[in-house]
Design an enzyme around this catalytic site. Structure first.
Site, PDB file in Angstrom:
ATOM      1  N   GLU A  75      -1.315  -2.721 -10.621  1.00  0.00           N
ATOM      2  CA  GLU A  75      -2.171  -2.417 -10.089  1.00  0.00           C
ATOM      3  C   GLU A  75      -3.144  -3.408  -9.527  1.00  0.00           C
ATOM      4  OE1 GLU A  75      -3.265  -0.005  -8.845  1.00  0.00           O
ATOM      5  OE2 GLU A  75      -5.172  -0.045  -8.577  1.00  0.00           O
ATOM      6  N   TRP A  76      -3.111  -4.189  -8.576  1.00  0.00           N
ATOM      7  CA  TRP A  76      -4.018  -5.404  -8.141  1.00  0.00           C
ATOM      8  C   TRP A  76      -5.114  -5.507  -8.839  1.00  0.00           C
ATOM      9  CZ3 TRP A  76      -1.541  -6.460  -3.774  1.00  0.00           C
ATOM     10  CH2 TRP A  76      -0.524  -5.182  -3.744  1.00  0.00           C
ATOM     11  N   TRP A 133       1.571   8.985  -5.348  1.00  0.00           N
ATOM     12  CA  TRP A 133       1.515   7.159  -6.036  1.00  0.00           C
ATOM     13  C   TRP A 133       1.030   7.331  -7.029  1.00  0.00           C
ATOM     14  CZ3 TRP A 133       2.316   2.281  -3.097  1.00  0.00           C
ATOM     15  CH2 TRP A 133       1.608   1.767  -3.951  1.00  0.00           C
ATOM     16  N   GLN A 147       3.226  -4.866  -5.179  1.00  0.00           N
ATOM     17  CA  GLN A 147       3.354  -4.368  -6.346  1.00  0.00           C
ATOM     18  C   GLN A 147       4.790  -3.930  -7.134  1.00  0.00           C
ATOM     19  OE1 GLN A 147       0.662  -1.409  -4.578  1.00  0.00           O
ATOM     20  NE2 GLN A 147       0.067  -1.176  -6.279  1.00  0.00           N
ATOM     21  N   GLU A 193      -4.605   0.585   4.665  1.00  0.00           N
ATOM     22  CA  GLU A 193      -5.779   1.043   4.664  1.00  0.00           C
ATOM     23  C   GLU A 193      -6.427  -0.539   4.696  1.00  0.00           C
ATOM     24  OE1 GLU A 193      -5.986   1.522  -0.058  1.00  0.00           O
ATOM     25  OE2 GLU A 193      -4.814   3.134   0.015  1.00  0.00           O
ATOM     26  N   TYR A 222      -7.604   9.955  -3.341  1.00  0.00           N
ATOM     27  CA  TYR A 222      -7.947   9.993  -4.235  1.00  0.00           C
ATOM     28  C   TYR A 222      -9.338  11.106  -4.996  1.00  0.00           C
ATOM     29  CZ  TYR A 222      -4.384   6.457  -3.782  1.00  0.00           C
ATOM     30  OH  TYR A 222      -3.123   5.777  -4.530  1.00  0.00           O
ATOM     31  N   HIS A 244       1.316  -4.084   3.602  1.00  0.00           N
ATOM     32  CA  HIS A 244       0.686  -3.436   2.490  1.00  0.00           C
ATOM     33  C   HIS A 244      -0.069  -4.561   1.733  1.00  0.00           C
ATOM     34  CE1 HIS A 244      -0.268   1.109  -0.187  1.00  0.00           C
ATOM     35  NE2 HIS A 244      -0.708  -0.709  -0.708  1.00  0.00           N
ATOM     36  N   GLU A 296      -0.299   8.239   0.281  1.00  0.00           N
ATOM     37  CA  GLU A 296      -0.891   8.425  -0.946  1.00  0.00           C
ATOM     38  C   GLU A 296      -1.788   9.465  -1.870  1.00  0.00           C
ATOM     39  OE1 GLU A 296      -2.518   4.617  -2.046  1.00  0.00           O
ATOM     40  OE2 GLU A 296      -1.115   3.741  -0.703  1.00  0.00           O
ATOM     41  N   ARG A 353       8.381   5.936   0.781  1.00  0.00           N
ATOM     42  CA  ARG A 353       7.887   4.932   1.754  1.00  0.00           C
ATOM     43  C   ARG A 353       7.073   3.827   0.468  1.00  0.00           C
ATOM     44  NH1 ARG A 353       1.032   4.331   1.315  1.00  0.00           N
ATOM     45  NH2 ARG A 353       0.731   2.417   3.133  1.00  0.00           N
ATOM     46  N   ASN A 396      -4.198   8.017   2.642  1.00  0.00           N
ATOM     47  CA  ASN A 396      -4.837   8.068   1.178  1.00  0.00           C
ATOM     48  C   ASN A 396      -6.069   8.287   0.918  1.00  0.00           C
ATOM     49  OD1 ASN A 396      -2.137   6.652   1.776  1.00  0.00           O
ATOM     50  ND2 ASN A 396      -3.030   4.475   1.403  1.00  0.00           N
TER      51      ASN A 396
HETATM   52  C1  GBH Z   1      -4.183   2.521  -3.356  1.00  0.00           C
HETATM   53  O1  GBH Z   1      -6.158   2.210  -2.237  1.00  0.00           O
HETATM   54  C2  GBH Z   1      -3.663   1.680  -2.752  1.00  0.00           C
HETATM   55  O2  GBH Z   1      -3.310   1.413  -1.158  1.00  0.00           O
HETATM   56  C3  GBH Z   1      -2.684   0.923  -3.605  1.00  0.00           C
HETATM   57  O3  GBH Z   1      -1.744   0.438  -3.470  1.00  0.00           O
HETATM   58  C4  GBH Z   1      -3.063   1.277  -5.299  1.00  0.00           C
HETATM   59  O4  GBH Z   1      -2.471   0.641  -6.151  1.00  0.00           O
HETATM   60  C5  GBH Z   1      -3.967   2.813  -5.585  1.00  0.00           C
HETATM   61  O5  GBH Z   1      -4.774   2.285  -4.315  1.00  0.00           O
HETATM   62  C6  GBH Z   1      -4.158   3.215  -6.854  1.00  0.00           C
HETATM   63  O6  GBH Z   1      -5.767   1.869  -6.610  1.00  0.00           O
HETATM   64  O7  GBH Z   1     -15.226   0.450  -5.835  1.00  0.00           O
HETATM   65  O8  GBH Z   1     -14.038  -1.462  -5.878  1.00  0.00           O
HETATM   66  O9  GBH Z   1     -14.518   0.107  -7.792  1.00  0.00           O
HETATM   67  C7  GBH Z   1      -7.301   2.806  -2.539  1.00  0.00           C
HETATM   68  C8  GBH Z   1      -8.032   2.495  -2.238  1.00  0.00           C
HETATM   69  C9  GBH Z   1      -8.396   1.783  -4.782  1.00  0.00           C
HETATM   70  C10 GBH Z   1     -10.276   2.668  -2.452  1.00  0.00           C
HETATM   71  C11 GBH Z   1     -10.502   1.489  -4.667  1.00  0.00           C
HETATM   72  C12 GBH Z   1     -12.105   1.847  -3.179  1.00  0.00           C
HETATM   73  C13 GBH Z   1     -12.822   1.123  -4.847  1.00  0.00           C
HETATM   74  C14 GBH Z   1     -12.380   0.095  -6.052  1.00  0.00           C
HETATM   75  N1  GBH Z   1      -9.401   2.775  -3.462  1.00  0.00           N
HETATM   76  N2  GBH Z   1     -10.918   1.352  -4.510  1.00  0.00           N
HETATM   77  S1  GBH Z   1     -13.834   0.109  -6.103  1.00  0.00           S
END
Ligand code: GBH
Length: 544
Positions: A473-474, A466, A59, A207, A351, A162, A420, A117, A349
């Site tokens: 952002e993936w 985080w 990232q 994760e 959110y 990661h 996170e 981290r 982690n």
């Molecule tokens: C983190 O994962 C990651 O570790 C980090 O790299 C990333 O930047 C950060 O989140 C912010 O995204 O149902 O397909 O819409 C968080 C874990 C991310 C897991 C979103 C569930 C659902 C996406 N979550 N995910 S979706």
């Protein structure tokens, strides 16, 4: 503080006794109102509490083919322009932390965090994924970063994986192939050997849920495999075993001399029953937690095996779908003994929160088998929960406290490291430096972490924001931002600027909690008025 009572309450002797009772009641109400669970909690964190911020290699680093680095699955995924990454973005340059890492250390110093981290890019160390060739330039990159952190009195908190698997290993089947366990072990060994003299905090996987579901289940993330009911469980199975092996390697070979700790970091949303008085929804909420975090935590933190409810659900669904055995792989007794207890702390982690209701799809037996269908539930958000830059992320501050309590009860009061937590936006540069919404998020979430520690006795040892900076952002490319620092992606130098949230976090860390500005208890005047009114009515009624 004194509150004068209305004179009607001070009349007859009989009224006086009643008055005394009512005054007492009144004070109780005020006390409850001031310390109500929903109210902001002023206080500090334990003295040795750890504040941290986080990033991950793909990232932020860029340098995707610099100094001998091999190709990994995110390089491949992004370079295939498959429509799964917004704006066809790649991590080729990202924040260019491959060159800018000294600035990153300065930012961490500004914040005053005790930990940083970050993750190691496997293919930067082993270009073809195996120990056939060690890339010394890659080794040096992290070594220099670690030295600079230690010189700044910041402890490196290192994630081994990661999500950026070397492409050559994906070509062998990636996490669907159990040979990965030994490859991961070889990679872990070199990291322990080269960095373990200075790194005392390790995480094997970040994760595994996301790797399994998004990588092998729905295929939204690299390697993009779509097998929502089969490969998803195989990948999870391999990662649990790979984690256990790396843990044992550290434990048996490195711990005595290096004296560090090692664990895994797992993610989940809190799952709150949609209708709390419907036992089916309550059961569904619990089931979802077992399917999300329990999938990995039950084996590692409890008994070496998957949660019973998960085994039952996947098995009965599989049989109804015409399989002759469960799609969920089986741990042998030897596996279970090997996996159980492979943790030194609980990495978390989290959110957001989901509202969960019981739901059985009538077409379950004929639909494509899926980890989602296996759970017999529907998830949603309460419309009142504030939105963010991510469709999956709503701000629900009480959820983190509930989750921490659930983990305490479920996993025998572990030491929890929050590795996170944060919130995103999709704002234009002109407004994103004044990120009051992010300050509000952190203020409320961190306050709920404090309540979990002080009021509920949850053993939370660390909190990690985080992310340190806006980054790749993936699937959302550079459109969604989580950073405490803004990074100008249009400038080749990728300059960083502190947002308001960075300044807020710095102050909170310096205070180690929340200092009350005004003296005296804050009274909820509405509650006070109601209590007085009720008291008057009750007294008048009683003295008739
Ligand atoms: C983190 O994962 C990651 O570790 C980090 O790299 C990333 O930047 C950060 O989140 C912010 O995204 O149902 O397909 O819409 C968080 C874990 C991310 C897991 C979103 C569930 C659902 C996406 N979550 N995910 S979706």
């Amino acid at each position: 503080m004194q509150y004068a009572l209305p004179s009607t309450l001070q009349l007859k002797p009989r009224g006086r006794r009643l008055t005394q009772i009512l005054v007492f009641q009144l004070w109780c109400h005020i006390a409850v109102a001031t310390q109500s669970d929903d109210e902001f909690y002023y206080g500090d964190f334990p003295e040795d509490f750890i504040w941290s911020s986080a990033t991950s290699s793909y990232q932020i680093e860029g340098g995707w083919n610099a100094s001998g680095k091999g190709v990994n699955i995110w390089d491949t995924f992004c370079h295939s322009y498959n429509g799964k990454v917004e704006g066809n973005a790649t991590g080729d340059i990202a924040c260019d932390s491959f060159n800018n890492w000294r600035q990153d250390v300065e930012m961490l110093k500004f914040l005053g965090v005790q930990f940083y981290r970050f993750s190691i890019s496997w293919a930067r160390i082993f270009p073809d994924g195996t120990n056939a060739t060690i890339n010394e330039a890659g080794i040096k990159y992290y070594s220099d970063l670690i030295d600079a952190l230690i010189a700044a009195n910041i402890k490196p908190f290192v994630t081994l994986y990661h999500w950026d698997l070397p492409q050559t290993l994906q070509d062998f089947g990636g996490w669907e192939n159990e040979t990965m366990i030994e490859y991961f072990n070889q990679y872990a060994i070199i990291c322990f050997q080269r960095y373990g003299d200075r790194v005392k905090h390790w995480l094997t996987f970040n994760e595994p849920w996301v790797v399994a579901w998004q990588g092998y289940g729905e295929g939204s993330f690299a390697p993009g495999i779509v097998s929502p009911g089969v490969a998803v469980y195989k990948a999870g199975h391999t990662m649990i075993k790979a984690h256990a092996k790396a843990y044992h390697t550290y434990n048996d070979t490195f711990r005595a001399s290096q004296k560090g700790v090692i664990s895994i970091t797992l993610n989940t949303d809190f799952k709150s029953p949609k209708n709390t008085s419907n036992p089916l929804d309550v059961a569904a909420g619990e089931r979802c937690l077992q399917f999300s975090i329990g999938w990995f935590a039950h084996a590692i933190f409890k008994n070496g095996d998957y949660p019973e409810i998960m085994k039952e659900q996947v098995r009965s669904k599989s049989l109804a779908q015409g399989y002759n055995a469960s799609r969920l792989p089986v741990f042998t007794e030897a596996d279970q003994a090997y996996i159980k207890g492979t943790h030194d702390f609980f990495g978390l982690n989290t959110y957001t929160t989901q509202a969960v209701e019981h739901y059985v799809d009538p077409n379950s037996a004929t639909n494509t088998p899926s980890y989602m269908d296996d759970q017999d539930r529907k998830e949603s958000f309460d419309p009142s929960w504030p939105t963010s830059g991510a469709s999956w992320l709503r701000m629900v501050p009480w959820g983190i406290r509930r989750l921490l309590n659930w983990l305490k009860n479920e996993y025998n009061d572990p030491e929890i490291f929050i590795t996170e937590n944060g919130i995103s936006d999709r704002n234009a540069t002109s407004v994103l430096l004044q990120d009051s919404w992010r300050v509000n998020f952190y203020n409320q979430y961190i306050n709920n972490v404090l309540k979990a520690i002080r009021k509920d006795n949850v053993n939370v040892r660390a909190y990690t924001a985080w992310s340190l900076m806006d980054n790749f952002e993936w699937g959302r490319g550079y459109e969604e931002h989580y950073g405490l620092y803004y990074v100008d992606m249009s400038d080749p130098k990728r300059p960083r600027t502190a947002k308001d949230s960075a300044k807020w976090y710095k102050k909170m860390i310096a205070d180690n909690g929340f200092k009350k500005n005004s003296s005296g208890a804050k009274i909820n005047t509405g509650t006070l008025f109601n209590v007085i009114a009720l008291s008057v009515i009750a007294t008048l009624a009683a003295s008739k």
